[in-house]
Design a protein around this motif. Structure first.
Motif, PDB file in Angstrom:
ATOM      1  N   PRO A 245       0.799  -1.229   0.000  1.00  0.00           N
ATOM      2  CA  PRO A 245       0.000   0.000   0.000  1.00  0.00           C
ATOM      3  C   PRO A 245       0.830   1.276   0.000  1.00  0.00           C
ATOM      4  O   PRO A 245       0.323   2.345  -0.337  1.00  0.00           O
ATOM      5  CB  PRO A 245      -0.804  -0.109   1.304  1.00  0.00           C
ATOM      6  CG  PRO A 245      -0.018  -1.022   2.173  1.00  0.00           C
ATOM      7  CD  PRO A 245       0.710  -1.966   1.264  1.00  0.00           C
ATOM      8  N   THR A 246       2.101   1.180   0.371  1.00  0.00           N
ATOM      9  CA  THR A 246       2.932   2.384   0.444  1.00  0.00           C
ATOM     10  C   THR A 246       3.996   2.433  -0.655  1.00  0.00           C
ATOM     11  O   THR A 246       4.879   3.277  -0.617  1.00  0.00           O
ATOM     12  CB  THR A 246       3.635   2.424   1.825  1.00  0.00           C
ATOM     13  OG1 THR A 246       4.301   1.165   2.006  1.00  0.00           O
ATOM     14  CG2 THR A 246       2.651   2.648   2.949  1.00  0.00           C
ATOM     15  N   LYS A 247       3.905   1.471  -1.567  1.00  0.00           N
ATOM     16  CA  LYS A 247       4.867   1.386  -2.681  1.00  0.00           C
ATOM     17  C   LYS A 247       6.311   1.288  -2.160  1.00  0.00           C
ATOM     18  O   LYS A 247       7.237   1.941  -2.677  1.00  0.00           O
ATOM     19  CB  LYS A 247       4.730   2.597  -3.635  1.00  0.00           C
ATOM     20  CG  LYS A 247       3.338   2.744  -4.209  1.00  0.00           C
ATOM     21  CD  LYS A 247       3.041   1.652  -5.221  1.00  0.00           C
ATOM     22  CE  LYS A 247       1.571   1.551  -5.585  1.00  0.00           C
ATOM     23  NZ  LYS A 247       0.978   0.233  -5.562  1.00  0.00           N
ATOM     24  N   ALA A 248       6.472   0.466  -1.144  1.00  0.00           N
ATOM     25  CA  ALA A 248       7.805   0.324  -0.533  1.00  0.00           C
ATOM     26  C   ALA A 248       8.705  -0.628  -1.310  1.00  0.00           C
ATOM     27  O   ALA A 248       9.925  -0.579  -1.158  1.00  0.00           O
ATOM     28  CB  ALA A 248       7.655  -0.160   0.908  1.00  0.00           C
ATOM     29  N   ILE A 249       8.089  -1.507  -2.138  1.00  0.00           N
ATOM     30  CA  ILE A 249       8.929  -2.417  -2.933  1.00  0.00           C
ATOM     31  C   ILE A 249       9.262  -1.674  -4.220  1.00  0.00           C
ATOM     32  O   ILE A 249       8.474  -1.646  -5.171  1.00  0.00           O
ATOM     33  CB  ILE A 249       8.210  -3.756  -3.218  1.00  0.00           C
ATOM     34  CG1 ILE A 249       7.660  -4.352  -1.908  1.00  0.00           C
ATOM     35  CG2 ILE A 249       9.166  -4.738  -3.904  1.00  0.00           C
ATOM     36  CD1 ILE A 249       6.855  -5.637  -2.086  1.00  0.00           C
ATOM     37  N   VAL A 250      10.421  -1.035  -4.224  1.00  0.00           N
ATOM     38  CA  VAL A 250      10.729  -0.120  -5.329  1.00  0.00           C
ATOM     39  C   VAL A 250      11.127  -0.863  -6.599  1.00  0.00           C
ATOM     40  O   VAL A 250      10.990  -0.351  -7.707  1.00  0.00           O
ATOM     41  CB  VAL A 250      11.813   0.912  -4.926  1.00  0.00           C
ATOM     42  CG1 VAL A 250      11.252   1.906  -3.937  1.00  0.00           C
ATOM     43  CG2 VAL A 250      13.041   0.239  -4.337  1.00  0.00           C
ATOM     44  N   LYS A 251      11.647  -2.046  -6.430  1.00  0.00           N
ATOM     45  CA  LYS A 251      11.861  -2.963  -7.559  1.00  0.00           C
ATOM     46  C   LYS A 251      12.020  -4.360  -6.970  1.00  0.00           C
ATOM     47  O   LYS A 251      12.164  -4.494  -5.739  1.00  0.00           O
ATOM     48  CB  LYS A 251      13.040  -2.551  -8.434  1.00  0.00           C
ATOM     49  CG  LYS A 251      14.377  -2.513  -7.772  1.00  0.00           C
ATOM     50  CD  LYS A 251      15.407  -2.119  -8.817  1.00  0.00           C
ATOM     51  CE  LYS A 251      16.796  -2.184  -8.208  1.00  0.00           C
ATOM     52  NZ  LYS A 251      17.862  -1.926  -9.118  1.00  0.00           N
ATOM     53  N   PRO A 252      11.964  -5.414  -7.786  1.00  0.00           N
ATOM     54  CA  PRO A 252      12.033  -6.755  -7.205  1.00  0.00           C
ATOM     55  C   PRO A 252      13.196  -6.912  -6.230  1.00  0.00           C
ATOM     56  O   PRO A 252      14.327  -6.536  -6.528  1.00  0.00           O
ATOM     57  CB  PRO A 252      12.201  -7.657  -8.439  1.00  0.00           C
ATOM     58  CG  PRO A 252      11.494  -6.910  -9.531  1.00  0.00           C
ATOM     59  CD  PRO A 252      11.766  -5.458  -9.252  1.00  0.00           C
ATOM     60  N   LYS A 253      12.865  -7.400  -5.042  1.00  0.00           N
ATOM     61  CA  LYS A 253      13.826  -7.691  -3.961  1.00  0.00           C
ATOM     62  C   LYS A 253      14.346  -6.447  -3.242  1.00  0.00           C
ATOM     63  O   LYS A 253      15.218  -6.561  -2.382  1.00  0.00           O
ATOM     64  CB  LYS A 253      15.025  -8.504  -4.465  1.00  0.00           C
ATOM     65  CG  LYS A 253      14.664  -9.788  -5.171  1.00  0.00           C
ATOM     66  CD  LYS A 253      15.904 -10.533  -5.602  1.00  0.00           C
ATOM     67  CE  LYS A 253      15.531 -11.717  -6.477  1.00  0.00           C
ATOM     68  NZ  LYS A 253      16.663 -12.479  -6.920  1.00  0.00           N
ATOM     69  N   VAL A 254      13.885  -5.267  -3.616  1.00  0.00           N
ATOM     70  CA  VAL A 254      14.428  -4.045  -3.006  1.00  0.00           C
ATOM     71  C   VAL A 254      13.328  -3.279  -2.270  1.00  0.00           C
ATOM     72  O   VAL A 254      12.371  -2.798  -2.884  1.00  0.00           O
ATOM     73  CB  VAL A 254      15.084  -3.131  -4.069  1.00  0.00           C
ATOM     74  CG1 VAL A 254      15.648  -1.873  -3.408  1.00  0.00           C
ATOM     75  CG2 VAL A 254      16.178  -3.882  -4.809  1.00  0.00           C
ATOM     76  N   ILE A 255      13.498  -3.161  -0.949  1.00  0.00           N
ATOM     77  CA  ILE A 255      12.517  -2.457  -0.122  1.00  0.00           C
ATOM     78  C   ILE A 255      13.105  -1.127   0.328  1.00  0.00           C
ATOM     79  O   ILE A 255      14.225  -1.078   0.849  1.00  0.00           O
ATOM     80  CB  ILE A 255      12.184  -3.279   1.165  1.00  0.00           C
ATOM     81  CG1 ILE A 255      11.813  -4.725   0.844  1.00  0.00           C
ATOM     82  CG2 ILE A 255      11.096  -2.580   1.994  1.00  0.00           C
ATOM     83  CD1 ILE A 255      10.461  -4.958   0.281  1.00  0.00           C
ATOM     84  N   ASP A 256      12.335  -0.077   0.148  1.00  0.00           N
ATOM     85  CA  ASP A 256      12.712   1.212   0.723  1.00  0.00           C
ATOM     86  C   ASP A 256      12.054   1.270   2.103  1.00  0.00           C
ATOM     87  O   ASP A 256      10.849   1.505   2.221  1.00  0.00           O
ATOM     88  CB  ASP A 256      12.215   2.348  -0.181  1.00  0.00           C
ATOM     89  CG  ASP A 256      12.606   3.714   0.373  1.00  0.00           C
ATOM     90  OD1 ASP A 256      13.089   3.781   1.516  1.00  0.00           O
ATOM     91  OD2 ASP A 256      12.421   4.717  -0.359  1.00  0.00           O
ATOM     92  N   SER A 257      12.868   1.050   3.141  1.00  0.00           N
ATOM     93  CA  SER A 257      12.312   0.979   4.506  1.00  0.00           C
ATOM     94  C   SER A 257      11.612   2.279   4.895  1.00  0.00           C
ATOM     95  O   SER A 257      10.718   2.273   5.736  1.00  0.00           O
ATOM     96  CB  SER A 257      13.419   0.693   5.519  1.00  0.00           C
ATOM     97  OG  SER A 257      14.127  -0.449   5.140  1.00  0.00           O
ATOM     98  N   ARG A 258      12.005   3.382   4.283  1.00  0.00           N
ATOM     99  CA  ARG A 258      11.374   4.666   4.626  1.00  0.00           C
ATOM    100  C   ARG A 258       9.895   4.680   4.264  1.00  0.00           C
ATOM    101  O   ARG A 258       9.157   5.551   4.687  1.00  0.00           O
ATOM    102  CB  ARG A 258      12.105   5.812   3.906  1.00  0.00           C
ATOM    103  CG  ARG A 258      13.547   5.964   4.340  1.00  0.00           C
ATOM    104  CD  ARG A 258      14.301   6.893   3.444  1.00  0.00           C
ATOM    105  NE  ARG A 258      14.302   6.452   2.040  1.00  0.00           N
ATOM    106  CZ  ARG A 258      15.012   6.998   1.078  1.00  0.00           C
ATOM    107  NH1 ARG A 258      15.803   8.016   1.361  1.00  0.00           N
ATOM    108  NH2 ARG A 258      14.954   6.536  -0.158  1.00  0.00           N
ATOM    109  N   ARG A 259       9.468   3.730   3.451  1.00  0.00           N
ATOM    110  CA  ARG A 259       8.065   3.657   3.056  1.00  0.00           C
ATOM    111  C   ARG A 259       7.376   2.416   3.631  1.00  0.00           C
ATOM    112  O   ARG A 259       6.186   2.205   3.372  1.00  0.00           O
ATOM    113  CB  ARG A 259       7.944   3.601   1.521  1.00  0.00           C
ATOM    114  CG  ARG A 259       8.676   4.720   0.786  1.00  0.00           C
ATOM    115  CD  ARG A 259       8.102   4.893  -0.600  1.00  0.00           C
ATOM    116  NE  ARG A 259       6.674   5.149  -0.542  1.00  0.00           N
ATOM    117  CZ  ARG A 259       6.113   6.315  -0.256  1.00  0.00           C
ATOM    118  NH1 ARG A 259       6.870   7.362  -0.011  1.00  0.00           N
ATOM    119  NH2 ARG A 259       4.812   6.435  -0.205  1.00  0.00           N
TER     120      ARG A 259
END
Ligand code: SF4
Ligand code: SF4
Length: 319
Positions: free
Chosen positions: A203-217
């Protein structure tokens, strides 16, 4: 070889004994691999950190050399053994509010996993003299997910978690370094294919690309890991999660047939699946400490937990 087998039965090798014993005490999978340097994974980590995706988790920037080269942690390590323990209970949340991530419904997994791996070690000591070892369960500069992939436990899914065909992603990982030279298991193929359900559902678009999470989101970061002086940004809607977030796992097709945990300590026996609002409203510090005894929820800290509560209230007033 630096160790000596006290007893040896030609028909059974120690690796098989370890696997069989581990299954008997509740682990669903055990994999073996060699202590190679993790160059590719290390470069990914450095890149991830350089983009600020670790948010305020600055501890992830420490001991980078050890994360790359496990021999800097234990110079005489010869094998890395990875244990997987399911915490799946085939239970859903009672309601949409004040949801707790499945991994935190029961007892603190660090203690449960540590105790079981110690049982394995005690068993190995019956066969081996001069055993040296170290145990890691989210506790040191060890890239647990990467070791789980190398040892054939599973593959890294697009939601960044390790996935197994048999266990889905609802499992804990424990890593044991030993000075015993074992044959490695084979890594397995990735099976995400063209699926993007986790990326689409976040819901917060935290998975910015496969296998990569932006913890800030990421809701998990904000409800568990934020520092006590940090506030959850207004634009992050917690979607009713008071501790953790399982959305990118709930939608994963591999979790539809995940194996149910054999250990009742991971079942929702403490407070159910959600925390009751009446309980949170009257939550003193003392009550929080009592209720989170031997529970992963204590990691959010009293103030952090209350911040999550008030943020959910704000989110629901806005909708
Ligand atoms: S845990 Fe929740 S917020 Fe974080 S990446 Fe998964 S779905 Fe998104
Ligand atoms: S939801 Fe699909 S893409 Fe995401 S981890 Fe599961 S299989 Fe892979």
């Amino acid at each position: 070889m630096e160790f000596y087998l006290k007893r040896y039965d030609n028909s059974i090798i120690l690796k098989d004994i370890i696997k069989t014993f581990s299954y008997l005490i509740g682990f669903e999978k055990v994999g073996f691999t060699k202590p190679v340097e993790l160059h590719h994974e290390f470069n990914n980590l450095v890149n991830w950190l350089s983009l600020g995706y670790n948010a305020s988790m600055s501890y992830l920037e420490k001991n980078l050399d050890k994360r790359r080269d496990i021999k800097l942690i234990m110079p005489d390590v010869r094998s890395v053994i990875v244990f997987a323990h399911s915490y799946f209970t085939n239970t859903s949340h009672d309601s949409d509010n004040f949801k707790v991530s499945r991994y935190a419904w029961g007892n603190d997994y660090h203690k449960v996993m540590f105790k079981k791996i110690k049982q394995v070690i005690n068993m190995i000591k019956g066969y081996v003299t001069d055993l040296k070892y170290k145990i890691y369960i989210d506790t040191g500069p060890v890239l647990e997910k990467q070791w789980a992939v190398l040892s054939g436990i599973g593959w890294q899914g697009k939601n960044s978690l390790v996935l197994s065909k048999e266990l889905g992603s609802y499992f804990f990982i424990g890593v044991l370094l030993t000075n015993i030279d074992f044959e490695p298991d084979l890594a397995i193929k990735e099976h995400c294919g063209s699926c993007t359900r986790c990326i689409d559902a976040c819901p917060t678009k935290a998975i910015v690309k496969p296998k990569v999470i932006d913890s800030r989101r990421c809701i998990s970061f904000w409800t568990i890991e934020k520092r006590i002086d940090e506030n959850i940004p207004d634009e992050i809607d917690l979607k009713g999660w008071i501790f953790g977030c399982d959305i990118c796992q709930e939608v994963c097709p591999w979790n539809k047939k995940a194996r149910i945990s054999s250990d009742k300590q991971f079942y929702p026996f403490r407070f159910g699946t959600n925390i009751k609002e009446e309980f949170i409203k009257n939550l003193s510090y003392e009550k929080f400490m009592e209720f989170t005894k031997n529970s992963p929820i204590r990691r959010s800290k009293y103030l952090g937990f209350l911040k999550n509560y008030y943020h959910i209230l704000r989110n629901s007033n806005e909708t």
